[in-house]
Design a protein around this motif. Structure first.
Motif, mmCIF file in Angstrom:
data_model
loop_
_atom_site.group_PDB
_atom_site.id
_atom_site.type_symbol
_atom_site.label_atom_id
_atom_site.label_comp_id
_atom_site.label_asym_id
_atom_site.label_seq_id
_atom_site.Cartn_x
_atom_site.Cartn_y
_atom_site.Cartn_z
ATOM 1 N N ILE A 87 0.831 -1.205 0.000
ATOM 2 C CA ILE A 87 0.000 0.000 0.000
ATOM 3 C C ILE A 87 0.869 1.258 0.000
ATOM 4 N N GLU A 88 1.973 1.231 0.721
ATOM 5 C CA GLU A 88 2.893 2.371 0.684
ATOM 6 C C GLU A 88 3.432 2.587 -0.724
ATOM 7 N N HIS A 89 3.699 1.501 -1.447
ATOM 8 C CA HIS A 89 4.140 1.626 -2.843
ATOM 9 C C HIS A 89 3.054 2.268 -3.701
ATOM 10 N N VAL A 90 1.822 1.809 -3.532
ATOM 11 C CA VAL A 90 0.710 2.388 -4.298
ATOM 12 C C VAL A 90 0.650 3.900 -4.081
ATOM 13 N N GLU A 91 0.779 4.322 -2.841
ATOM 14 C CA GLU A 91 0.619 5.745 -2.534
ATOM 15 C C GLU A 91 1.819 6.572 -2.975
ATOM 16 N N ARG A 92 3.001 5.974 -3.008
ATOM 17 C CA ARG A 92 4.158 6.685 -3.570
ATOM 18 C C ARG A 92 4.048 6.784 -5.091
ATOM 19 N N ARG A 93 3.654 5.681 -5.709
ATOM 20 C CA ARG A 93 3.656 5.615 -7.183
ATOM 21 C C ARG A 93 2.483 6.356 -7.798
ATOM 22 N N TRP A 94 1.296 6.216 -7.217
ATOM 23 C CA TRP A 94 0.094 6.791 -7.831
ATOM 24 C C TRP A 94 -0.510 7.935 -7.019
ATOM 25 N N GLY A 95 -0.066 8.130 -5.795
ATOM 26 C CA GLY A 95 -0.589 9.211 -4.970
ATOM 27 C C GLY A 95 -1.585 8.749 -3.940
ATOM 28 N N SER A 96 -2.481 7.850 -4.323
ATOM 29 C CA SER A 96 -3.477 7.291 -3.413
ATOM 30 C C SER A 96 -4.048 6.034 -4.053
ATOM 31 N N VAL A 97 -4.754 5.251 -3.252
ATOM 32 C CA VAL A 97 -5.418 4.069 -3.796
ATOM 33 C C VAL A 97 -6.449 4.474 -4.842
ATOM 34 N N ASP A 98 -7.209 5.525 -4.576
ATOM 35 C CA ASP A 98 -8.215 5.958 -5.551
ATOM 36 C C ASP A 98 -7.566 6.367 -6.866
ATOM 37 N N ASP A 99 -6.406 7.009 -6.806
ATOM 38 C CA ASP A 99 -5.712 7.379 -8.034
ATOM 39 C C ASP A 99 -5.201 6.135 -8.769
ATOM 40 N N TYR A 100 -4.795 5.128 -8.019
ATOM 41 C CA TYR A 100 -4.423 3.862 -8.653
ATOM 42 C C TYR A 100 -5.630 3.250 -9.357
ATOM 43 N N LEU A 101 -6.774 3.275 -8.697
ATOM 44 C CA LEU A 101 -7.972 2.702 -9.313
ATOM 45 C C LEU A 101 -8.327 3.435 -10.598
ATOM 46 N N ARG A 102 -8.165 4.742 -10.603
ATOM 47 C CA ARG A 102 -8.395 5.489 -11.847
ATOM 48 C C ARG A 102 -7.383 5.101 -12.918
ATOM 49 N N ALA A 103 -6.134 4.892 -12.508
ATOM 50 C CA ALA A 103 -5.080 4.543 -13.462
ATOM 51 C C ALA A 103 -5.332 3.191 -14.120
ATOM 52 N N ILE A 104 -6.002 2.270 -13.418
ATOM 53 C CA ILE A 104 -6.267 0.956 -14.014
ATOM 54 C C ILE A 104 -7.624 0.917 -14.715
ATOM 55 N N GLY A 105 -8.290 2.070 -14.784
ATOM 56 C CA GLY A 105 -9.469 2.178 -15.631
ATOM 57 C C GLY A 105 -10.808 2.338 -14.963
ATOM 58 N N LEU A 106 -10.857 2.348 -13.622
ATOM 59 C CA LEU A 106 -12.147 2.549 -12.968
ATOM 60 C C LEU A 106 -12.587 4.000 -13.110
ATOM 61 N N GLN A 107 -13.878 4.175 -13.321
ATOM 62 C CA GLN A 107 -14.445 5.516 -13.395
ATOM 63 C C GLN A 107 -14.804 5.995 -11.998
ATOM 64 N N ASP A 108 -14.949 7.317 -11.840
ATOM 65 C CA ASP A 108 -15.252 7.874 -10.516
ATOM 66 C C ASP A 108 -16.541 7.299 -9.948
ATOM 67 N N ALA A 109 -17.523 7.051 -10.797
ATOM 68 C CA ALA A 109 -18.791 6.486 -10.307
ATOM 69 C C ALA A 109 -18.586 5.067 -9.766
ATOM 70 N N GLU A 110 -17.701 4.311 -10.399
ATOM 71 C CA GLU A 110 -17.415 2.961 -9.926
ATOM 72 C C GLU A 110 -16.661 2.998 -8.599
ATOM 73 N N ILE A 111 -15.733 3.930 -8.480
ATOM 74 C CA ILE A 111 -14.986 4.080 -7.235
ATOM 75 C C ILE A 111 -15.939 4.473 -6.110
ATOM 76 N N ALA A 112 -16.847 5.410 -6.394
ATOM 77 C CA ALA A 112 -17.821 5.824 -5.392
ATOM 78 C C ALA A 112 -18.712 4.669 -4.965
ATOM 79 N N ALA A 113 -19.043 3.771 -5.916
ATOM 80 C CA ALA A 113 -19.924 2.643 -5.621
ATOM 81 C C ALA A 113 -19.244 1.600 -4.757
ATOM 82 N N LEU A 114 -17.909 1.647 -4.653
ATOM 83 C CA LEU A 114 -17.210 0.724 -3.764
ATOM 84 C C LEU A 114 -17.477 1.040 -2.301
#
Length: 218
Positions: free
Chosen positions: A191-218
């Motif tokens: 998780i520390e790697h995710v946050e260094r590399r992408w900024g946050s878990v949510d930003d990682y989820l966006r980077a792998i293709g999830l849309q904001d509505a999908e992230i919100a639905a989690l």
């Protein structure tokens, strides 16, 4: 299929009951064993099975015949490899998976987001692939690194009997010991790697293709 037990040893809510207390549904994590269907929480709306097709064929999921069951293999078969040859330690393998198997991770999280009711996420041991998805979810929900590490490490005691059987049958004790390692620092490192590399878990989820509505639905 003949059931051998009615207890699923590595079944629990992702992050613990308190983390999800204010959620409209519960997301569970688990291993997969030949157990009775009543070993699972009642009323599951979806079962997200992260195992490969050969694994699900060898050990069919006890809930495979239910309407909500979905095989969502996390390992992308197009990659040709589960992880890079140089990724020996589990934390290095998991970090490699974040990029190599991003499509499978995204598919699993989309399946969870698209489900209104309770969800079960599972793989073989409920530790590695399920551990990655669970840790991403827990951090998205605001769980602390310490709690995420502890939730990951809880699998060690729950899988003790399974691990003992695997060690007894192993022809490569060193590789088996590496695969069975289950301490908090593994997942906190990821998780520390995710946050260094992408900024946050949510930003990682966006980077792998999830849309904001999908992230919100989690």
């Amino acid at each position: 299929m003949n059931s051998t037990t009615s207890i699923l040893t590595n079944l629990r809510p992702v992050g613990g009951t308190a983390l999800q207390a204010d959620h409209h549904r519960t997301v569970y994590r688990a291993n997969t064993e030949p157990v009775d269907a009543d070993a699972y929480p009642a009323g599951l709306s979806a079962v997200i099975d992260l195992r490969r097709v050969d694994e699900t064929a060898a050990v069919p999921h006890p809930l495979a015949a239910t309407p909500g069951y979905r095989g969502v293999p996390m390992f992308d078969p197009s990659s040709g490899l589960e992880s890079a040859a140089k990724a020996i330690a589990l934390e290095d393998q998991y970090i490699d998976w974040l990029a190599r198997h991003r499509s499978g991770i995204a598919d699993a999280l989309r399946a969870i987001a698209a489900t209104d009711g309770d969800v079960l996420v599972c793989c073989s041991a409920g530790k590695d692939r399920t551990g990655i998805v669970s840790a991403l979810l827990a951090r998205h929900w605001g769980d602390s690194l310490e709690a995420i590490g502890d939730d990951y490490a809880a699998s060690a005691a729950r899988l003790a009997d399974r691990f003992a059987r695997e060690r007894a049958a192993s022809t490569d004790p060193e590789a088996t010991a590496t695969a069975q390692r289950c301490v908090p620092e593994i997942m906190t490192t990821v998780i520390e790697h995710v946050e260094r590399r992408w900024g946050s878990v949510d930003d990682y989820l966006r980077a792998i293709g999830l849309q904001d509505a999908e992230i919100a639905a989690l």
